[in-house]
Write a protein that holds these residues in place. Structure first.
Motif, PDB file in Angstrom:
ATOM      1  N   MET A  20       1.028 -14.729  54.242  1.00  0.00           N
ATOM      2  CA  MET A  20       1.234 -14.333  52.845  1.00  0.00           C
ATOM      3  C   MET A  20       1.194 -12.813  52.684  1.00  0.00           C
ATOM      4  O   MET A  20       1.967 -12.251  51.920  1.00  0.00           O
ATOM      5  CB  MET A  20       0.192 -14.993  51.941  1.00  0.00           C
ATOM      6  CG  MET A  20       0.425 -16.479  51.726  1.00  0.00           C
ATOM      7  SD  MET A  20       2.067 -16.854  51.052  1.00  0.00           S
ATOM      8  CE  MET A  20       2.008 -15.993  49.499  1.00  0.00           C
ATOM      9  N   LEU A  21       0.279 -12.156  53.412  1.00  0.00           N
ATOM     10  CA  LEU A  21       0.231 -10.693  53.351  1.00  0.00           C
ATOM     11  C   LEU A  21       1.554 -10.087  53.816  1.00  0.00           C
ATOM     12  O   LEU A  21       2.054  -9.131  53.217  1.00  0.00           O
ATOM     13  CB  LEU A  21      -0.918 -10.148  54.195  1.00  0.00           C
ATOM     14  CG  LEU A  21      -2.326 -10.301  53.633  1.00  0.00           C
ATOM     15  CD1 LEU A  21      -3.361  -9.841  54.662  1.00  0.00           C
ATOM     16  CD2 LEU A  21      -2.486  -9.523  52.336  1.00  0.00           C
ATOM     17  N   MET A  22       2.120 -10.653  54.883  1.00  0.00           N
ATOM     18  CA  MET A  22       3.411 -10.141  55.365  1.00  0.00           C
ATOM     19  C   MET A  22       4.505 -10.359  54.325  1.00  0.00           C
ATOM     20  O   MET A  22       5.301  -9.450  54.055  1.00  0.00           O
ATOM     21  CB  MET A  22       3.794 -10.806  56.688  1.00  0.00           C
ATOM     22  CG  MET A  22       2.979 -10.343  57.870  1.00  0.00           C
ATOM     23  SD  MET A  22       3.553 -11.022  59.436  1.00  0.00           S
ATOM     24  CE  MET A  22       2.861 -12.687  59.365  1.00  0.00           C
ATOM     25  N   ILE A  23       4.548 -11.542  53.727  1.00  0.00           N
ATOM     26  CA  ILE A  23       5.566 -11.841  52.723  1.00  0.00           C
ATOM     27  C   ILE A  23       5.446 -10.898  51.530  1.00  0.00           C
ATOM     28  O   ILE A  23       6.435 -10.330  51.066  1.00  0.00           O
ATOM     29  CB  ILE A  23       5.461 -13.313  52.272  1.00  0.00           C
ATOM     30  CG1 ILE A  23       5.857 -14.240  53.425  1.00  0.00           C
ATOM     31  CG2 ILE A  23       6.324 -13.573  51.043  1.00  0.00           C
ATOM     32  CD1 ILE A  23       5.485 -15.698  53.202  1.00  0.00           C
ATOM     33  N   VAL A  24       4.227 -10.723  51.041  1.00  0.00           N
ATOM     34  CA  VAL A  24       4.005  -9.820  49.908  1.00  0.00           C
ATOM     35  C   VAL A  24       4.385  -8.387  50.302  1.00  0.00           C
ATOM     36  O   VAL A  24       5.012  -7.667  49.521  1.00  0.00           O
ATOM     37  CB  VAL A  24       2.547  -9.906  49.402  1.00  0.00           C
ATOM     38  CG1 VAL A  24       2.253  -8.823  48.378  1.00  0.00           C
ATOM     39  CG2 VAL A  24       2.269 -11.290  48.819  1.00  0.00           C
ATOM     40  N   GLY A  25       4.017  -7.975  51.515  1.00  0.00           N
ATOM     41  CA  GLY A  25       4.365  -6.637  51.981  1.00  0.00           C
ATOM     42  C   GLY A  25       5.864  -6.399  51.988  1.00  0.00           C
ATOM     43  O   GLY A  25       6.346  -5.363  51.521  1.00  0.00           O
ATOM     44  N   TRP A  26       6.612  -7.361  52.498  1.00  0.00           N
ATOM     45  CA  TRP A  26       8.071  -7.223  52.514  1.00  0.00           C
ATOM     46  C   TRP A  26       8.625  -7.221  51.099  1.00  0.00           C
ATOM     47  O   TRP A  26       9.593  -6.504  50.801  1.00  0.00           O
ATOM     48  CB  TRP A  26       8.711  -8.316  53.367  1.00  0.00           C
ATOM     49  CG  TRP A  26       8.564  -8.032  54.823  1.00  0.00           C
ATOM     50  CD1 TRP A  26       7.713  -8.651  55.702  1.00  0.00           C
ATOM     51  CD2 TRP A  26       9.251  -7.038  55.579  1.00  0.00           C
ATOM     52  NE1 TRP A  26       7.841  -8.084  56.950  1.00  0.00           N
ATOM     53  CE2 TRP A  26       8.771  -7.099  56.908  1.00  0.00           C
ATOM     54  CE3 TRP A  26      10.210  -6.097  55.258  1.00  0.00           C
ATOM     55  CZ2 TRP A  26       9.252  -6.253  57.912  1.00  0.00           C
ATOM     56  CZ3 TRP A  26      10.683  -5.249  56.266  1.00  0.00           C
ATOM     57  CH2 TRP A  26      10.196  -5.339  57.578  1.00  0.00           C
TER      58      TRP A  26
END
Length: 119
Positions: free
Chosen positions: A105-111
């Motif tokens: 989720m952190l990666m998705i939000v970051g992107w």
């Protein structure tokens, strides 16, 4: 106080760790782990590689607060994601698997933050 993050260097470390982890999994663990565990190990290694390359590419853009936030989210996300998978395979701690989706989720939000920053 300098808040500068050297994302290019961090990205290179992620990519180097992905190569190291991938080689260790393919050669050092192939006779120890099950096929499913090796697949999990490879997934963690592949995410280190892909996100590291993404961070490297994006770090070449002019930095802005939103871009920096997005890069930090991706960085913390891939570390959480990959380390939780490595630990799951290494120590068979099923509870640690609960961290994996959080890293994703952190990666998705970051992107997503980076996409907004680039619009």
């Amino acid at each position: 106080m300098n808040h500068y993050w050297n994302f290019k260097a961090i990205a290179c470390v992620l990519v180097a760790l992905s190569v190291l982890a991938g080689a260790f999994g393919a050669h050092g663990l192939k006779d120890i782990l099950t096929t499913s565990e090796l697949t999990t190990w490879a997934t963690a290694s592949n995410y280190l590689l892909s996100q590291g390359l993404g961070i490297l590419i994006l770090s070449c853009l002019p930095q802005s607060p939103k871009l920096t936030l997005g890069l930090k989210l991706i960085l913390f996300g891939v570390i959480t994601f990959s380390v939780s998978l490595f630990m799951l395979v290494s120590f068979t701690l099923k509870i640690i698997a609960m961290l994996t989706p959080f890293g994703g989720m952190l990666m998705i939000v970051g992107w997503g933050v980076i996409a907004l920053a680039l619009f």
